[in-house]
Design a protein around this motif. Structure first.
Motif, short mmCIF file in Angstrom:
data_model
loop_
_atom_site.label_atom_id
_atom_site.label_comp_id
_atom_site.label_asym_id
_atom_site.label_seq_id
_atom_site.Cartn_x
_atom_site.Cartn_y
_atom_site.Cartn_z
N GLN A 27 0.83 -1.21 0.00
CA GLN A 27 0.00 0.00 0.00
C GLN A 27 0.87 1.26 0.00
O GLN A 27 0.61 2.20 -0.75
CB GLN A 27 -0.92 0.02 1.23
N LYS A 28 1.91 1.25 0.82
CA LYS A 28 2.78 2.41 0.88
C LYS A 28 3.44 2.66 -0.47
O LYS A 28 3.53 3.81 -0.93
CB LYS A 28 3.84 2.28 1.97
N ASP A 29 3.91 1.61 -1.11
CA ASP A 29 4.52 1.75 -2.44
C ASP A 29 3.52 2.32 -3.45
O ASP A 29 3.85 3.20 -4.23
CB ASP A 29 5.04 0.40 -2.95
N GLN A 32 2.88 5.96 -2.62
CA GLN A 32 4.08 6.75 -2.94
C GLN A 32 4.17 6.99 -4.45
O GLN A 32 4.46 8.09 -4.89
CB GLN A 32 5.33 6.04 -2.44
N LEU A 42 4.10 12.29 -0.08
CA LEU A 42 3.19 11.22 0.33
C LEU A 42 2.14 11.78 1.30
O LEU A 42 0.95 11.49 1.17
CB LEU A 42 3.97 10.07 0.97
#
Length: 107
Positions: A27-29, A32, A42
């Motif tokens: 999810q973070k990738d 981002q 972000l």
């Protein structure tokens, strides 16, 4: 103070609260990459996305959505209202009596 400094100061003053969330690495990738495509940090991307979703949700909940059949029934009720029943008439009379006792009549 320059215009850029004023807006930066306002952003700093407006952001006093903190919001934290646990997310997966995938999810973070994803977030981002999307932020980078929009040229945002972000944090800015997440805040803008959450804000947009919240506004849309509130607007959706405030809007009355009717089917075609419901729309016709509503229009019919507006154009041809039923006569008030005995309970509604009695309530209206009580309201008028109470309102005239509280508020003096205007000449």
């Amino acid at each position: 103070m320059a215009a850029g400094q004023v807006s930066a100061k306002r952003r700093t003053l407006a952001r006093k609260e903190r919001l934290e969330a646990r997310i997966s690495a995938d999810q973070k990738d994803l977030f981002q990459r999307a932020a980078e495509l929009q040229g945002r940090t972000l944090t800015d991307f997440v805040i803008a996305s959450v804000h947009e979703a919240a506004v849309r949700t509130l607007e959706d909940m405030q809007a009355v959505k009717l089917t075609v059949k419901e729309s016709r029934a509503f229009a019919e009720a507006l154009l041809n209202p039923r006569d008030p029943g005995p309970r509604l008439r009695a309530g209206a009379q009580r309201y008028i009596a109470t309102a005239s006792a509280v508020e003096p009549t205007r000449s």
